[in-house]
Structure formats: C-alpha cells, structure tokens
Design a protein around this motif. Structure first.
Motif, PDB file in Angstrom:
ATOM      1  N   LEU A  29      11.492  -9.686  10.881  1.00 22.48           N
ATOM      2  CA  LEU A  29      10.238  -8.985  11.132  1.00 22.48           C
ATOM      3  C   LEU A  29       9.081  -9.958  10.961  1.00 22.48           C
ATOM      4  O   LEU A  29       9.157 -10.890  10.169  1.00 22.48           O
ATOM      5  N   GLY A  30       8.012  -9.712  11.694  1.00 24.29           N
ATOM      6  CA  GLY A  30       6.831 -10.566  11.591  1.00 24.29           C
ATOM      7  C   GLY A  30       5.571  -9.738  11.468  1.00 24.29           C
ATOM      8  O   GLY A  30       5.591  -8.517  11.634  1.00 24.29           O
ATOM      9  N   ARG A  31       4.464 -10.412  11.172  1.00 21.15           N
ATOM     10  CA  ARG A  31       3.179  -9.723  11.103  1.00 21.15           C
ATOM     11  C   ARG A  31       2.081 -10.602  11.688  1.00 21.15           C
ATOM     12  O   ARG A  31       2.144 -11.833  11.630  1.00 21.15           O
ATOM     13  N   GLN A  32       1.079  -9.934  12.254  1.00 23.50           N
ATOM     14  CA  GLN A  32      -0.107 -10.605  12.737  1.00 23.50           C
ATOM     15  C   GLN A  32      -1.219 -10.445  11.713  1.00 23.50           C
ATOM     16  O   GLN A  32      -1.269  -9.451  10.975  1.00 23.50           O
ATOM     17  N   ALA A  33      -2.125 -11.389  11.689  1.00 23.59           N
ATOM     18  CA  ALA A  33      -3.175 -11.393  10.666  1.00 23.59           C
ATOM     19  C   ALA A  33      -4.082 -10.177  10.761  1.00 23.59           C
ATOM     20  O   ALA A  33      -4.637  -9.726   9.750  1.00 23.59           O
ATOM     21  N   ALA A  34      -4.238  -9.614  11.962  1.00 20.77           N
ATOM     22  CA  ALA A  34      -5.152  -8.488  12.145  1.00 20.77           C
ATOM     23  C   ALA A  34      -4.576  -7.162  11.681  1.00 20.77           C
ATOM     24  O   ALA A  34      -5.297  -6.161  11.608  1.00 20.77           O
ATOM     25  N   TRP A  35      -3.282  -7.113  11.381  1.00 23.43           N
ATOM     26  CA  TRP A  35      -2.649  -5.857  10.993  1.00 23.43           C
ATOM     27  C   TRP A  35      -3.027  -5.462   9.572  1.00 23.43           C
ATOM     28  O   TRP A  35      -3.438  -6.306   8.767  1.00 23.43           O
ATOM     29  N   PRO A  36      -2.839  -4.179   9.237  1.00 26.01           N
ATOM     30  CA  PRO A  36      -3.073  -3.749   7.850  1.00 26.01           C
ATOM     31  C   PRO A  36      -2.203  -4.555   6.885  1.00 26.01           C
ATOM     32  O   PRO A  36      -1.086  -4.959   7.219  1.00 26.01           O
ATOM     33  N   ALA A  37      -2.711  -4.762   5.686  1.00 21.72           N
ATOM     34  CA  ALA A  37      -1.979  -5.552   4.694  1.00 21.72           C
ATOM     35  C   ALA A  37      -0.589  -4.981   4.456  1.00 21.72           C
ATOM     36  O   ALA A  37      -0.427  -3.779   4.267  1.00 21.72           O
ATOM     37  N   GLY A  38       0.407  -5.867   4.502  1.00 24.15           N
ATOM     38  CA  GLY A  38       1.774  -5.448   4.229  1.00 24.15           C
ATOM     39  C   GLY A  38       2.550  -4.965   5.433  1.00 24.15           C
ATOM     40  O   GLY A  38       3.771  -4.788   5.352  1.00 24.15           O
ATOM     41  N   ILE A  95       5.560  -2.851   4.885  1.00 21.10           N
ATOM     42  CA  ILE A  95       5.219  -1.504   5.330  1.00 21.10           C
ATOM     43  C   ILE A  95       5.711  -1.374   6.764  1.00 21.10           C
ATOM     44  O   ILE A  95       5.446  -2.240   7.603  1.00 21.10           O
ATOM     45  N   ALA A  96       6.441  -0.304   7.062  1.00 18.57           N
ATOM     46  CA  ALA A  96       7.043  -0.121   8.379  1.00 18.57           C
ATOM     47  C   ALA A  96       5.995   0.237   9.428  1.00 18.57           C
ATOM     48  O   ALA A  96       4.930   0.781   9.108  1.00 18.57           O
ATOM     49  N   PRO A  97       6.257  -0.062  10.700  1.00 24.36           N
ATOM     50  CA  PRO A  97       5.364   0.378  11.772  1.00 24.36           C
ATOM     51  C   PRO A  97       5.325   1.899  11.843  1.00 24.36           C
ATOM     52  O   PRO A  97       6.254   2.568  11.375  1.00 24.36           O
ATOM     53  N   PRO A  98       4.272   2.486  12.416  1.00 30.49           N
ATOM     54  CA  PRO A  98       4.142   3.945  12.447  1.00 30.49           C
ATOM     55  C   PRO A  98       5.206   4.596  13.331  1.00 30.49           C
ATOM     56  O   PRO A  98       5.745   3.953  14.242  1.00 30.49           O
TER      57      PRO A  98
END
Length: 287
Positions: free
Chosen positions: A170-179, A270-273
């Motif tokens: 899994l990955g995250r982008q900087a603009a996403w909500p924390a976690g 934190i999982a995607p919605p």
C-alpha cells in the motif's frame, strides 16, 4: 460480498430514446423527474439514502437536459449547468453525502456527475474550435461547422495491490489525510494492456517487479470520469524504491492487519473509504 461503489444503478439508460428527438420529447412529460444537484454537483440525499428529485418545471428556462434513464415509466433527467467540477470530491459535505447514498443511488449520481462535468469541459469542438451543441439526449455534442460528433469518454485507470509472502503493498500521497494508505494506481497509456500498465505503474512508483497479474473488479469513478480496474499481482521481492513525485510512503501489510483495520480496529494505516474500489480490493484480498 458488497459490490464496488458507484455500481448497481437501477435506471434503464434507454439508448433507444437518444436517437429520436420526437420520441424523446414525448417521453419528457409532467411525470419526468429532475435530479437535484448543488454546487460541485453535490447530491441531495434523504434519510433513506435516496437521491433528491423534483419536477421538470424546476429546470432553468431553456435548460439543456441529459436523459439519465427510465424508471417506473418515467424519464429521469439532469440539467446541464456548465459548472466546473473542480476537486469537489474532497469536500466534507460531499463525502458525507456519499456515505449516506444507497448503492444504486450512488451509481445514478455518478453517471450524472460524469456526463455533466464532461459537458462543462467540452463546449468547443476539439477538431476546429467551434462551439458545439447538445444532441442524443445529452449523450453527445455536435459541431455544426465541421460535422464532428463528440461523445463522453471514460479514462481507464489500473489500481492494484502487489502481493509478496502473504502481504500487500500500500502507498500514500502527501495530500491525503494523515495515516491514509491505499492501493497504487495509474492511467493506462496508449498501446498498453491492463497487465502491462499494472506492471509498469508498480515498478515506476515503488520499484517493484511483478508477474501473474489477475483482474479483480472494476468501478466507474466520477472525478471526473474514469474506469478503475482493480488487480492483484505477484511481486518478485519486497524491496522498495519510491518515486517521491508520486508517493510519500509505502508499506507492506499482512492479511491479519488488513482484516483488523477493515473491521474498525487499529493498525499501521487508515483504509480507503468504502465507496472507493481500493476498499473493495483490500476486502477481497484479505478474504
């Protein structure tokens, strides 16, 4: 297992009415229902999770309409307002509305939002630059100068999990909500197969080489109009080399942790919605 978000619409799209203006005009009578939309195409949702509809008499004068479909013998339409869609999907109000919408209702709204936003973005002919006019019950635009016909398009996007030793990437982008972490994703490029796009995106964004790509599910994503194609692929190893222009971070997570997070427990992410197909993908992988 629940289907992906924005799927399961109950309206008959009634393509047969799109080709005959006279038949269409006859179908647009006093029983016709007009979809109620706010700024940024935000839906009105009642306590039962159903979309708000009103009389066609409430449409702006000389409004151009999109025929969304038929239900119970009545036409259901949306008015073209030419408002830009922008990044409305990030607004708390819209996110709350999406959480309240019943599955089939969300599908109807997603179709409406996509085609209305397309009209707002395509008022001029891409061939000669002349202003275009609406035809085919709102499912096309025609250029009177060069006779080119334009139709709504859907951009294909692969969204995928790389799997290695019972863990998912899994990955995250900087603009996403924390976690918040999610599956990696990217647009298909011209001349590229789905499997090739999955392998390319995983290698470009995370430095992971994969094989044995398998399809899981798909979802229309109306921001503005994409088809999300969810897949799982086998990674050759778990070494990561991140493209920091695309990802802020990436992690490998176990099935047990994914199950716990999806069930509302604690974990490292934190999982995607639920309305996002990444949630569906994680749920099916964990199961």
């Amino acid at each position: 297992m629940s289907p992906p978000g924005f799927t399961g619409g109950a309206l008959d799209r009634a393509d047969r009415l799109r080709h005959d203006p006279d038949v269409l005009a006859a179908a647009l009578d006093w029983r016709t229902r007009l979809l109620v939309l706010g700024p940024g195409y935000e839906p009105e949702v009642d306590e039962g999770g159903r979309l708000g509809w009103t009389s066609l008499a409430q449409a702006p004068e000389d409004a151009e309409l999109v025929l969304l479909g038929l239900a119970d013998g009545r036409a259901h339409v949306a008015a073209i307002t030419y408002q830009p869609g922008g990044a409305a999907f990030r607004s708390p109000r819209l996110l709350m509305a999406l959480a309240e919408l019943a599955p089939g209702e969300a599908a109807t709204w997603a179709a409406a939002r996509s085609v209305l936003d397309w009209h707002a973005r395509h008022r001029f002919c891409a061939n000669c630059g002349t202003p275009t006019t609406v035809f085919r019950a709102g499912w096309g635009r025609k250029c009177e100068a060069c006779a080119t016909e334009h139709f709504p398009r859907t951009d294909p996007v692969v969204i995928m999990i790389a799997e290695h030793d019972g863990r998912a990437l899994l990955g995250r982008q900087a603009a996403w909500p924390a976690g918040r972490y999610s599956a990696l994703a990217g647009f298909l490029e011209p001349g590229e197969a789905i499997e090739e796009a999955v392998a390319r995106e995983l290698h470009e964004e995370a430095g992971v080489r994969v094989h044995d790509v398998r399809y899981v599910a798909s979802q229309p994503w109306p921001f503005p109009s994409q088809l999300m194609i969810a897949c799982v692929a086998q990674a050759e190893d778990d070494a990561l080399t991140l493209d920091t222009h695309e990802l802020e971070d990436a992690i490998w997570v176990s099935r047990d942790e994914v199950r716990a997070v999806l069930a509302g427990g604690e974990g490292s992410f934190i999982a995607p919605p639920p309305h996002a197909i990444a949630h569906t993908l994680l749920t099916r992988w964990a199961g």
